[in-house]
Design a protein around this motif. Structure first.
Motif, mmCIF file in Angstrom:
data_model
loop_
_atom_site.group_PDB
_atom_site.id
_atom_site.type_symbol
_atom_site.label_atom_id
_atom_site.label_comp_id
_atom_site.label_asym_id
_atom_site.label_seq_id
_atom_site.Cartn_x
_atom_site.Cartn_y
_atom_site.Cartn_z
ATOM 1 N N LEU A 24 0.819 -1.215 0.000
ATOM 2 C CA LEU A 24 0.000 0.000 0.000
ATOM 3 C C LEU A 24 0.848 1.258 0.000
ATOM 4 O O LEU A 24 0.407 2.305 -0.472
ATOM 5 N N VAL A 25 2.058 1.192 0.507
ATOM 6 C CA VAL A 25 2.963 2.341 0.498
ATOM 7 C C VAL A 25 3.583 2.531 -0.885
ATOM 8 O O VAL A 25 3.836 3.656 -1.320
ATOM 9 N N ASP A 26 3.779 1.457 -1.607
ATOM 10 C CA ASP A 26 4.525 1.466 -2.871
ATOM 11 C C ASP A 26 3.622 1.802 -4.066
ATOM 12 O O ASP A 26 3.255 0.939 -4.858
ATOM 13 N N SER A 27 3.295 3.069 -4.218
ATOM 14 C CA SER A 27 2.405 3.487 -5.306
ATOM 15 C C SER A 27 3.034 3.247 -6.678
ATOM 16 O O SER A 27 2.320 2.984 -7.650
ATOM 17 N N MET A 115 13.880 -4.753 -0.903
ATOM 18 C CA MET A 115 12.834 -4.059 -1.635
ATOM 19 C C MET A 115 12.215 -2.953 -0.778
ATOM 20 O O MET A 115 11.950 -1.856 -1.262
ATOM 21 N N LYS A 116 11.996 -3.223 0.499
ATOM 22 C CA LYS A 116 11.478 -2.190 1.403
ATOM 23 C C LYS A 116 12.449 -1.017 1.476
ATOM 24 O O LYS A 116 12.031 0.143 1.477
ATOM 25 N N ALA A 117 13.734 -1.300 1.515
ATOM 26 C CA ALA A 117 14.740 -0.237 1.575
ATOM 27 C C ALA A 117 14.706 0.613 0.311
ATOM 28 O O ALA A 117 14.826 1.842 0.377
ATOM 29 N N ARG A 118 14.523 -0.026 -0.859
ATOM 30 C CA ARG A 118 14.420 0.736 -2.116
ATOM 31 C C ARG A 118 13.190 1.638 -2.110
ATOM 32 O O ARG A 118 13.258 2.788 -2.532
ATOM 33 N N VAL A 119 12.067 1.110 -1.649
ATOM 34 C CA VAL A 119 10.845 1.917 -1.578
ATOM 35 C C VAL A 119 11.058 3.079 -0.615
ATOM 36 O O VAL A 119 10.711 4.219 -0.924
ATOM 37 N N HIS A 120 11.659 2.810 0.540
ATOM 38 C CA HIS A 120 11.909 3.863 1.520
ATOM 39 C C HIS A 120 12.799 4.953 0.942
ATOM 40 O O HIS A 120 12.506 6.139 1.072
ATOM 41 N N ARG A 121 13.883 4.568 0.282
ATOM 42 C CA ARG A 121 14.796 5.552 -0.327
ATOM 43 C C ARG A 121 14.062 6.396 -1.358
ATOM 44 O O ARG A 121 14.183 7.613 -1.386
ATOM 45 N N ARG A 122 13.310 5.739 -2.213
ATOM 46 C CA ARG A 122 12.598 6.428 -3.291
ATOM 47 C C ARG A 122 11.590 7.422 -2.728
ATOM 48 O O ARG A 122 11.471 8.546 -3.198
ATOM 49 N N LEU A 123 10.849 7.016 -1.708
ATOM 50 C CA LEU A 123 9.793 7.872 -1.176
ATOM 51 C C LEU A 123 10.301 8.934 -0.211
ATOM 52 O O LEU A 123 9.622 9.921 0.028
ATOM 53 N N SER A 124 11.478 8.749 0.341
ATOM 54 C CA SER A 124 11.979 9.724 1.303
ATOM 55 C C SER A 124 12.871 10.775 0.645
ATOM 56 O O SER A 124 13.266 11.732 1.296
ATOM 57 N N MET A 125 13.151 10.623 -0.639
ATOM 58 C CA MET A 125 13.970 11.613 -1.339
ATOM 59 C C MET A 125 13.103 12.765 -1.791
ATOM 60 O O MET A 125 11.954 12.578 -2.182
ATOM 61 N N PRO A 126 13.623 13.995 -1.771
ATOM 62 C CA PRO A 126 12.853 15.143 -2.241
ATOM 63 C C PRO A 126 12.508 15.000 -3.717
ATOM 64 O O PRO A 126 13.273 14.422 -4.500
ATOM 65 N N THR A 127 11.356 15.502 -4.083
ATOM 66 C CA THR A 127 10.923 15.457 -5.471
ATOM 67 C C THR A 127 11.483 16.685 -6.192
ATOM 68 O O THR A 127 11.357 17.795 -5.715
#
Length: 133
Positions: A24-27, A115-127
């Motif tokens: 659900l977090v990984d849009s 995979m969770k770490a990749r999602v976390h990195r992707r979502l926590s980086m500024p857009t």
């Protein structure tokens, strides 16, 4: 009339929920599932929405949607339940407006620690280009 245009719906779930419910977090993965589903049918993804508890009559859902031609797709009912305030009201509104709503179905991907770490990195980086509005 052209190809069927798809609005892909993903859930907007806080990053804090990554350990409890990574899918659900990984849009991004949710949208990728919808894109594959659309491509297999010869449809075109025209819009990707990331929403949480959105009202079924909200204009963001219906902006530019053509009755009888366009459709909504989400990876699963579970995603719709997170993304919309009422799935039943949404499907009734789709029916009323002559717009199909589908779910991809199939299994959700498995999330290991990497995979969770990749999602976390992707979502926590500024857009890039984010202006704070």
């Amino acid at each position: 009339m052209g190809p069927v245009r798809v609005t892909a719906i993903a859930s907007l779930t806080p990053l804090q929920e990554l350990d409890a419910d990574p899918f659900l977090v990984d849009s991004r993965t949710q949208h990728a599932m919808c894109a594959r589903w659309a491509q297999e049918r010869g449809y075109v993804v025209a819009r990707e929405l990331v929403v949480c508890a959105l009202r079924p009559d909200h204009c963001v859902l219906w902006d530019g949607v053509r009755p009888g031609v366009d459709l909504f797709v989400a990876p699963s009912r579970r995603v719709l339940e997170s993304a919309l305030s009422s799935v039943d009201d949404f499907t009734a509104e789709c029916s009323r407006r002559g717009v199909r709503v589908e779910t991809v179905g199939g299994a959700e991907p498995a999330y290991d620690a990497q995979m969770k770490a990749r999602v976390h990195r992707r979502l926590s980086m500024p857009t890039a280009g984010y202006d704070g509005r």
